[in-house]
Scaffold this active site. Sequence first.
Site, PDB file in Angstrom:
ATOM      1  N   SER A 181       0.836  -1.199   0.000  1.00  0.00           N
ATOM      2  CA  SER A 181       0.000   0.000   0.000  1.00  0.00           C
ATOM      3  C   SER A 181       0.879   1.261   0.000  1.00  0.00           C
ATOM      4  CB  SER A 181      -0.956  -0.033   1.188  1.00  0.00           C
ATOM      5  OG  SER A 181      -1.943   0.949   1.072  1.00  0.00           O
ATOM      6  N   ASP A 335      -9.237  -4.609  -5.542  1.00  0.00           N
ATOM      7  CA  ASP A 335      -8.465  -3.536  -4.905  1.00  0.00           C
ATOM      8  C   ASP A 335      -8.674  -2.252  -5.689  1.00  0.00           C
ATOM      9  OD1 ASP A 335      -6.617  -1.879  -3.686  1.00  0.00           O
ATOM     10  OD2 ASP A 335      -4.868  -2.916  -4.479  1.00  0.00           O
ATOM     11  N   HIS A 365      -7.391  -5.348  -1.163  1.00  0.00           N
ATOM     12  CA  HIS A 365      -6.414  -4.461  -0.547  1.00  0.00           C
ATOM     13  C   HIS A 365      -6.332  -4.732   0.958  1.00  0.00           C
ATOM     14  CE1 HIS A 365      -3.868  -0.848  -0.973  1.00  0.00           C
ATOM     15  NE2 HIS A 365      -4.117  -0.729   0.317  1.00  0.00           N
TER      16      HIS A 365
END
Length: 395
Positions: A181, A335, A365
């Site tokens: 991320s 995601d 995610h």
Amino acid sequence: MLINGHPKKSVCGFERLSNFWKSRHTMCFQGHGEGRVEKCYEMMGLIFEKLRICSMPQFVRFVHDLLPLKKHPDVVVKDLRFGTIPVKLYQPKAPASGLRPGIVFYHGGGGILGSLKTYHGICCNLCKKSDAVVLAVGYRMLPKHRFPVILTDCMVGTMHFLKSLDTYGVDPARVIVCGDSVGGSVATVLCQKFVDRSDLPKIRAQILIYSALQGLNFQSPSHQQNKNIPLLNHNLAFYCWCGYLDISPSWISTVLKGAHLPAEVWEKYRKWLSAENIPDKFKKRGYLPMSREPLNEAAYLETKITLDVVNSPLIADDEVVSRLPEACIVSCEYDILRDDSLLYKKRLEDLGVRVTWHHMEDGFHGVLTTADMSFFYFPCSSRILDAVAHFIKGL
């Protein structure tokens, strides 16, 4: 006395919640999906933020840090500080036949979630599976610390490590930067910044796990398809984006319409940001190309910080990107940031940089954070760790 802008007595009210959450935390997860629980935490955090008890990020981090640390008998863990930067060092307990690879790991969480503690299990597993020394770098976070604190803290920690590899038995020819991320964004940016650093060991590879790589285009197929998918939905993504860059949330609708950047900017970066660069198979779940509205000059003045390559490393110059080390990129189908990985993969490959790509069809995610959590473990998280470890062993 004020703490984060609020009276100290309000913070005390937050602290009194500790025993309650310690007793209820495990119960809360039983019988629920991870996304539902995370949404509950976010909503409660926002309520506390409105009541001026504490910020949403502080509350969610507090709850996450109630999770007990699991001991991994095959890994030696040390808590250190590089100056003021907290780090965790993970070393395999078994004796080494020679120097080991070194992994500098930057945790995700959008600058509001995550910590060295919540990523402890991930780093232990990564250390064990890859037989590598892992350095997890801590950094200051929202709401108190904004751009560019995350990047500068990680840079300081990384440089200290690179200058003392012999202390930790790390092979200077096999140093890897890795993150998920926003941590993947940090890994990307530092890789780009270290290209011309002759005073530091060269980075051997970059591992980018569902990384945030640009803050310009929010109309991509993955943004449309996954805007309501946990753990990173549309609202949380913009909360992180606005908070870190200190941009007013009032501009969100303008940004979604593409009216925050001039036409010439969109045209300049079209070759890198356009949905035309994303394979058609990733548009089958639905994608509607949207026309951008005319420029809102005021919005541009406040949001143009996103054009800085430290915030959007996907748009770095060819001259820089072409000299980057090989990459291992992990993307997840469900995601909101999936297309950032797909676009950066194409950029690297077009410029001759070797890329190993793993796409998790059942991934979302933040799934990596479930790797060490028995009560809502997703097999996809183990596949990501296995793929990353296999890549490292092949360097």
